[in-house]
Design a protein around this motif. Sequence first.
Motif, PDB file in Angstrom:
ATOM      1  N   GLU A   1      -0.199  -7.151 -12.848  1.00 40.53           N
ATOM      2  CA  GLU A   1      -1.125  -6.044 -12.114  1.00 40.53           C
ATOM      3  C   GLU A   1      -2.063  -6.897 -11.152  1.00 40.53           C
ATOM      4  O   GLU A   1      -2.411  -6.278  -9.909  1.00 40.53           O
TER       5      GLU A   1
ATOM      6  N   ALA B   1      -1.152  -2.153  -3.945  1.00 39.96           N
ATOM      7  CA  ALA B   1      -0.513  -1.040  -4.686  1.00 39.96           C
ATOM      8  C   ALA B   1      -1.354  -0.627  -5.905  1.00 39.96           C
ATOM      9  O   ALA B   1      -2.079  -1.299  -6.290  1.00 39.96           O
ATOM     10  N   ALA B   2      -1.017   0.662  -6.169  1.00 41.73           N
ATOM     11  CA  ALA B   2      -1.598   1.218  -7.491  1.00 41.73           C
ATOM     12  C   ALA B   2      -0.859   0.859  -8.548  1.00 41.73           C
ATOM     13  O   ALA B   2       0.509   0.366  -8.441  1.00 41.73           O
ATOM     14  N   VAL B   3      -1.402   0.877  -9.677  1.00 36.75           N
ATOM     15  CA  VAL B   3      -0.555   0.440 -11.061  1.00 36.75           C
ATOM     16  C   VAL B   3      -0.740   1.241 -11.945  1.00 36.75           C
ATOM     17  O   VAL B   3      -2.111   2.168 -12.385  1.00 36.75           O
ATOM     18  N   LEU B   4       0.237   1.857 -12.751  1.00 38.40           N
ATOM     19  CA  LEU B   4       0.065   2.558 -13.758  1.00 38.40           C
ATOM     20  C   LEU B   4       0.452   1.334 -14.999  1.00 38.40           C
ATOM     21  O   LEU B   4       1.612   0.939 -15.225  1.00 38.40           O
TER      22      LEU B   4
ATOM     23  N   ALA C   1       0.928  -1.159  -0.093  1.00 36.89           N
ATOM     24  CA  ALA C   1       0.060   0.148  -0.231  1.00 36.89           C
ATOM     25  C   ALA C   1       0.869   1.124  -0.009  1.00 36.89           C
ATOM     26  O   ALA C   1       1.871   1.392   0.534  1.00 36.89           O
TER      27      ALA C   1
ATOM     28  N   ARG D   1      -2.411  -5.441  -7.102  1.00 37.14           N
ATOM     29  CA  ARG D   1      -3.651  -5.313  -6.451  1.00 37.14           C
ATOM     30  C   ARG D   1      -3.682  -6.221  -5.278  1.00 37.14           C
ATOM     31  O   ARG D   1      -4.199  -5.743  -4.091  1.00 37.14           O
TER      32      ARG D   1
ATOM     33  N   CYS E   1       6.080   7.208  -9.509  1.00 33.17           N
ATOM     34  CA  CYS E   1       6.050   5.597  -9.487  1.00 33.17           C
ATOM     35  C   CYS E   1       6.989   5.470  -8.599  1.00 33.17           C
ATOM     36  O   CYS E   1       8.390   5.727  -8.722  1.00 33.17           O
TER      37      CYS E   1
ATOM     38  N   ASP F   1       2.392   2.059  -2.708  1.00 41.21           N
ATOM     39  CA  ASP F   1       3.392   1.926  -3.708  1.00 41.21           C
ATOM     40  C   ASP F   1       2.760   2.343  -5.020  1.00 41.21           C
ATOM     41  O   ASP F   1       1.338   2.039  -4.906  1.00 41.21           O
ATOM     42  N   ILE F   2       3.154   2.773  -6.203  1.00 40.99           N
ATOM     43  CA  ILE F   2       2.900   2.931  -7.334  1.00 40.99           C
ATOM     44  C   ILE F   2       3.716   2.259  -8.372  1.00 40.99           C
ATOM     45  O   ILE F   2       4.707   2.623  -8.506  1.00 40.99           O
TER      46      ILE F   2
ATOM     47  N   GLN G   1       4.850   0.684 -12.078  1.00 38.49           N
ATOM     48  CA  GLN G   1       4.764   1.338 -13.301  1.00 38.49           C
ATOM     49  C   GLN G   1       4.992  -0.304 -13.803  1.00 38.49           C
ATOM     50  O   GLN G   1       6.061  -0.646 -13.950  1.00 38.49           O
TER      51      GLN G   1
END
Length: 405
Positions: free
Chosen positions: A140, A148-151, A120, A144, A170, A122-123, A125
Amino acid sequence: MSSYFDDLETRSADRRAADLARDLPAQIARAQAAPGLARLLGEVDANAVTSAEALAALPVIRKSELAAAQKANPPLGGLIPAGGGYEHIFQSPGPIYEIGRTTHDWWRMGRFLHALGIGAGDIVQNCFGYHLTPAGMIFESGARAVGAAVLPAGTGQTDLQVRAAADIGCTAYAGTPDYLKVILDRAEAMGERLKFSRAAVGGGALFPSLRAEYADRGIQCLQCYATADLGNIAYESPAMEGMIVDDGVIVEIVTPGTGTPVMPGQVGEVVVTTLNPDYPLIRFATGDLSAVLPGESPCGRTNMRIKGWMGRADQTTKIKGMFVRPEQVAALVARHDEVARARVIAQREGEMDLMIVQIETRAANPALYEGSVLETLKLRGRVELVPPGSLPNDGKVIEDRRSYD
């Protein structure tokens, strides 16, 4: 962040064996509910397969057999259990098709990302491809699972990759080992300083020099071993002593061309049984070489470790115009109880191919094996007898020494 993704990672040997005895028969029964897999497995009493030793008696399933089943019965060859579902279908080279699901951590990549310290805040890439093949979705899904978030960056367009990484901030990279360097070098040229501190890589070789370069740039880089069919198979932890087998699969190392497990520590082909109920592949041959490492990881994860990717097991070689295959070499060994291993060497003598067959045995007369060589390999060759244990432990049963320059 907890030290471990879940309590499966630190199970005792007794609990791991008990869980396997419970889960393996159920998984084989699921495979038997898929007509295509049932045909490949043959007659099997699922309830009797409660250990890795019992599993080793089942046939090995190869990707070519899955492709043939899909061609005969499109699109998925009867490889999905009756009543099973999926949200995605992917295409891999062959072509061959694999399913995917959007359920929690379906490919089991979360365990690897957690070990790397991604979570949590983190982003990620994600520079794995999203087009046709499943790698982008695999990572991806793992991101999840750890919060973490994803670009969803995909591949290529490096200038836009740098712009997005800088603008969004990122903190982690996912992709092939070498593409991260392309992004970092381009960022320097553009005068941008990126915030990557971790890199989860796969799909190619991570050379020590490249890992060291990332470390010098303040990026911890760990690798995993995953396939489109199976998801995550094994992964590195910060201990970086081999790759820890994922808790959702069973890994065997077998003699190439056979389903026979090698002795501990010997190099052989990686064969995987997945415990994924949606796509229950049993003894699926990856075509990759590896070896088991003794003991447990210093990080506290207790599952078996392997050395990682050590080459390809499909060593089929054309000699004198005829293909010689690993399974033929295995058949040669099986004909003689006193033979431990054999190795076929292809080389040139003048302008002609020469086949040398090295056989590990205590026998002293090469003529004892000349008939078997001709019958199993379909070629005449020079037989060389070598002492047991003297052939290299590199997983090769066919070695091509011919120069193609």
